[in-house]
Design an enzyme around this catalytic site. Sequence first.
Site, PDB file in Angstrom:
ATOM      1  N   TYR A 179      -5.216   6.336  -9.161  1.00  0.00           N
ATOM      2  CA  TYR A 179      -6.417   5.560  -8.838  1.00  0.00           C
ATOM      3  C   TYR A 179      -7.620   6.068  -9.629  1.00  0.00           C
ATOM      4  O   TYR A 179      -8.485   5.280 -10.045  1.00  0.00           O
ATOM      5  CB  TYR A 179      -6.709   5.630  -7.337  1.00  0.00           C
ATOM      6  N   CYS A 201       0.814  -1.219   0.000  1.00  0.00           N
ATOM      7  CA  CYS A 201       0.000   0.000   0.000  1.00  0.00           C
ATOM      8  C   CYS A 201       0.846   1.267   0.000  1.00  0.00           C
ATOM      9  O   CYS A 201       1.658   1.466   0.906  1.00  0.00           O
ATOM     10  CB  CYS A 201      -0.931  -0.011   1.211  1.00  0.00           C
TER      11      CYS A 201
END
Length: 331
Positions: free
Chosen positions: A172, A41
């Site tokens: 994203y 992450c």
Amino acid sequence: MTGEGSYERDRTYLTTRITADGRDGYPVEPGRYRLIIARACPWANRSAIVRRLMGLEDVLSLGIAGPLHDERSWSFHLDPGGLDPVLGIERLQEAYFRREPGYPSGITVPAIVDVPTGQVVTNDFERITLDLGSQWAAHQRDGAPDLYPERWRDEIDDVADKVYRDVNNGVYRCGFASNQQAYDKAYRSLWERMDWLEERLGGRRYLVGDTITEADVRLFPTLVRFDAVYHGHFKCNRQRLTELPALWAYTRDLFQTPGFGDTIDFAQIKAHYYVVHHDINPTGIVPLGPDTRAWLSPHGREELGGRPFGDGTPPPPPPPPERVPAISRSQ
């Protein structure tokens, strides 16, 4: 996701702070808290870097969720028995539910857990790094750098906001766009900002001032994942990072700086994105490339001057249990 097909990140976080004065009920105490990250992450990567740079390994323990998760959240599938060895839980969700039963927002990393109660204290990733650099000052190593110097704060905040909107979250917004119009808009914003960064870093070693700051800590996790994941998987494919001379050299410079590259596990990064995102990669096939040896090649950024740690010093190597696989020059 908006009605227009654009991806919107849920930014509802647990904003309780761990502070030197304990104003929110959680005073800084060595050994009391556990920082939970996932190597995969990028948002958690920031906390791992700052914890290393500040030398907090002995006072703030580290739990590492594996790269795979399901709708129930990140799990500790890499730990013996599939349980975090300190918290004794299988999924991070359990710590959120102990704080708020049925917690309705995202079960995200990084998260700091109060070990005695097993409850998440905070998952506010922006505040976590700032507080590790300030509120934990009494427990930082000698030589810990100042990542948020007062004289540069306005510029750091401005640069970091631009980077968050168009790059950190921008990749994203490209990857999770649900229609062409939303994707096109996100793609243009991303590359306008990447061009801005390429120009900015063409004549300066770091984003703000002449030392590493919070701005660099926030940009690096996205750039280091760019060619391995975002370029193809998220369709951010105008150019590879390796085709942008200043940004590629800048990211290699940071990668080779203690506290940055030693937090990166490319295998876990790729396993997460290519396996978990079934809607984008339904086969679950994980690419073997790109070749990581180039990360160790000379970057030449020393010629621009700058002092990576300012008046501080590099951190020592990470403790053995926290070491990531080293890149082999003969790969």
